[in-house]
Design an enzyme around this catalytic site. Structure first.
Site, PDB file in Angstrom:
ATOM      1  N   ALA A 244       5.104   5.741   6.360  1.00  0.00           N
ATOM      2  CA  ALA A 244       5.336   5.022   7.624  1.00  0.00           C
ATOM      3  C   ALA A 244       6.824   4.759   7.836  1.00  0.00           C
ATOM      4  CB  ALA A 244       4.551   3.707   7.627  1.00  0.00           C
TER       5      ALA A 244
ATOM      6  N   ALA B  48       0.875  -1.176   0.000  1.00  0.00           N
ATOM      7  CA  ALA B  48       0.000   0.000   0.000  1.00  0.00           C
ATOM      8  C   ALA B  48       0.911   1.224   0.000  1.00  0.00           C
ATOM      9  CB  ALA B  48      -0.896   0.003   1.233  1.00  0.00           C
ATOM     10  N   PHE B  49       0.402   2.338  -0.532  1.00  0.00           N
ATOM     11  CA  PHE B  49       1.288   3.503  -0.673  1.00  0.00           C
ATOM     12  C   PHE B  49       1.712   4.062   0.683  1.00  0.00           C
ATOM     13  CE2 PHE B  49      -0.790   7.396   0.612  1.00  0.00           C
ATOM     14  CZ  PHE B  49      -2.127   7.060   0.674  1.00  0.00           C
ATOM     15  N   LYS B  50       1.004   3.692   1.734  1.00  0.00           N
ATOM     16  CA  LYS B  50       1.340   4.235   3.059  1.00  0.00           C
ATOM     17  C   LYS B  50       2.701   3.765   3.563  1.00  0.00           C
ATOM     18  CE  LYS B  50      -3.428   5.092   4.399  1.00  0.00           C
ATOM     19  NZ  LYS B  50      -4.191   4.688   3.212  1.00  0.00           N
ATOM     20  N   ASP B  51       3.296   2.794   2.894  1.00  0.00           N
ATOM     21  CA  ASP B  51       4.617   2.301   3.299  1.00  0.00           C
ATOM     22  C   ASP B  51       5.662   3.422   3.331  1.00  0.00           C
ATOM     23  OD1 ASP B  51       4.124  -0.420   3.760  1.00  0.00           O
ATOM     24  OD2 ASP B  51       4.308  -0.924   1.640  1.00  0.00           O
TER      25      ASP B  51
END
Ligand code: PLP
Length: 432
Positions: free
Chosen positions: A111, A105-108
Site C-alpha cells: 500500500a 499487517a503485511f499489506k502495509d
C-alpha cells in the site's frame, strides 16, 4: 517495461498506465513482458546490502525509466520504514514477521509503495485527481488508508460491511480523515465488492479516474517480492535450501515469492497454506480449477473462494503443471487444526502466532517432511493483536496493545452510511 493483459484482449501498457488503471480494459490482470534474472554477483554480496538497496535492485526492471532512479529510491526509503525480523521458532523453522508496519499487517508495504507511485505520477496533474476505491473485509482497508494518507492528488474511498469488521480494523479505517473516506455499507463484504465492481464499469464515473488498491494492482503486488530477499539475506550464512510457506488468500504474496525465484533467488520450494477455502489445494489434487463461494473462518483475510492472482502463477509456469508441482505445494487446514497449532506453537516454542501464521506453520511442517536438509520459513502476516478475539482465549493470555494500535483506538470514528449503489455514486460525485 511493458505489461500485457492476461486476458490477451487489451493493448500493452507502461508501468505507469498499469498502476493507474489497476485492471486492463478486458478485465485481465497485468503481467510484465520480460523478467530478467539478476546478476549472480548481487546474491553473492547480498549480506552487505541494506534492505533499501536490495529492494531497489529487485524492482527497478519492473518500473523501467518511468520513475527516475533517485525518485524510486526515495519511494522505497519511504516504504520500508520498519523492520522484517526473521525469528527462530524451533529447530529448522523460522517466522518471517511482516507485521511491524503502521497497521500491523503485511499489506502495509504494497500500500505504501503503490500510493507513492501514484502520487509521483500525479505530480503535474493538479486538477485531475485519482480515486482509489476499495472494498475491504478487514486488513486491506486499514493498510490502504494508512498508506495513502496525505498523498497528493489521490482520494481514497473505502467500503466496509457495517458491524462485520473488528473494532480495531474499523478504527484503522475511519479515524484518519484528510483524503481518506470510509463508507459503512449496510450489508456483507460481497455487497461492498459488488458496488466497487459496478463503479469500475460505470462510464458516467470515468472522470473520477477510479483505480483499485488490492493485489491485482502491480504496484501493490510486486513490492511483496522484497520479503523473500530479506529472509534469504538473514538466513544465507546457514547454507541450507529454503522452503517458504505463505498463508494464502488471493495468492498475491506467494506469487511475488515465485517472481523473486525467477529473478534468481534460490528458493527450493513454496507452500501455499490455506484455510478451508481450498480451491488451489483441490486443483493440485485433481487438476480441476473449480472455485467455490468463500466460507468464513478464523483466518478471515484468507476467506477467498477464487484467488485472483492464481492466473499470474500459472503464467509464471507457462501453464506447465509438471514444472509447477515441482516447486509448489498447497495444503488446507480447518479452524480446529489451526487452533491446535496456535496452542502448540505457544506451549512448545513460546511463540505467539495468530491464525494466518498458524496455518502457514502447519503447511510448512508438512512440506518439510520431504526436505530433510532445508530450513523452513512461514510468513507471519499479521500481529496477534489484530486477531485478539481468537488468540487471547486460545492461549489464555492478554496481549499488550502496541503503540500503532493505541494511537487509533481512542480516536473518533467518522463514516458515512450507505445502502445502495446510487448512494455510492452520489458520494463519489461530491468529491472534488
Ligand atoms: C491479505 C492477507 C493474507 C493473504 O495474502 P494473499 O496475498 O492475498 O494471499 C494473509 N494473511 C493476512 C493477515 C492478510 O491480511
Amino acid at each position: 517495461m511493458k505489461y500485457y493483459s492476461l486476458n490477451h484482449n487489451a493493448p500493452k501498457v507502461s508501468f505507469k498506465e498499469a498502476v493507474i488503471q489497476g485492471l486492463a480494459s478486458d478485465k485481465g490482470l497485468y503481467f510484465p513482458e520480460n523478467i530478467t534474472a539478476l546478476d549472480p554477483a548481487f546474491f553473492d554480496k547480498i549480506e552487505s546490502l541494506s534492505h533499501k538497496e536490495i529492494a531497489f535492485e529487485a524492482i527497478k526492471q519492473f518500473v523501467g525509466d518511468e520513475i527516475p532512479a533517485d525518485k524510486l529510491k526515495e519511494i522505497i526509503a519511504d516504504t520500508l520504514v520498519f523492520d522484517f525480523p526473521v525469528v527462530k521458532v524451533e529447530d529448522g523453522i523460522y517466522s518471517l514477521e511482516l507485521f511491524h508496519g503502521p497497521t500491523m499487517a503485511f499489506k502495509d508495504v504494497g500500500a505504501r509503495f503503490m500510493s507513492r507511485c501514484l502520487g509521483y505520477f500525479n505530480k503535474d496533474k493538479k486538477d485531475a485527481k485519482n480515486t482509489v476505491l476499495v472494498a475491504t473485509s478487514g486488513d486491506t482497508g486499514g493498510a490502504v488508508a494508512s498508506g495513502f494518507l496525505g498523498v497528493d492528488g489521490v482520494d481514497v474511498v473505502i467500503l466496509y460491511p457495517s458491524g462485520k469488521v473488528s473494532d480495531i480494523q474499523e478504527k484503522q479505517l475511519t479515524t484518519l480523515g484528510q483524503n481518506i473516506k470510509a463508507l459503512e455499507v449496510d450489508g456483507v463484504f460481497d455487497d461492498c465488492q459488488d458496488m466497487v465492481k459496478k463503479a469500475f464499469l460505470d462510464e458516467t464515473l470515468a472522470h473520477k479516474n477510479l483505480t483499485s488498491a488490492n493485489s491485482i494492482n502491480i504496484a501493490r503486488w510486486l513490492p511483496q517480492m522484497f520479503y523473500f530477499f530479506f529472509a534469504y539475506k538473514a538466513l544465507k550464512s546457514q547454507n541450507k535450501s529454503l522452503v517458504f510457506s505463505c498463508p494464502s488468500g488471493n495468492f498475491g504474496n506467494i506469487c511475488a515469492g515465485i517472481m523473486a525465484k525467477k529473478l534468481g533467488l534460490p528458493i527450493e520450494h513454496f507452500v501455499a497454506s490455506t484455510n478451508v477455502n481450498d480451491t488451489v489445494p483441490r486443483f493440485l489434487e485433481n487438476g480441476k480449477y473449480d472455485p467455490k463461494p468463500s466460507k468464513a473462518t478464523i483466518s478471515n483475510a484468507m476467506d477467498v473462494g477464487n484467488p485472483s492472482n492464481f492466473i499470474r502463477i500459472q503464467e509464471l509456469y507457462n501453464n506447465d503443471l509438471k514444472a509447477f508441482e515441482k516447486d509448489f505445494s498447497s495444503y488446507s487446514y480447518t479452524d480446529e487444526e489451526t487452533l491446535v497449532a496456535l496452542k502448540n506453537i505457544y506451549n512448545t516454542d513460546g511463540y505467539i502466532a495468530e491464525p494466518h501464521g498458524a496455518v502457514g506453520y502447519l503447511g510448512l511442517k508438512k512440506e518439510l517432511e520431504k526436505h530433510s536438509n532445508a530450513i523452513g520459513i512461514f510468513l507471519e502476516t499479521a500481529h496477534p493483536i489484530k486477531f485478539l478475539d481468537v488468540v487471547e482465549p486460545a492461549l489464555g493470555i492478554t496481549l499488550p496493545i502496541p503503540a500503532q494500535i493505541e494511537s487509533v483506538i481512542n480516536e473518533e470514528k467518522v463514516s458515512v452510511k450507505i445502502g445502495t449503489y446510487e448512494e455510492l455514486k452520489e458520494f463519489l460525485g461530491q468529491l472534488n
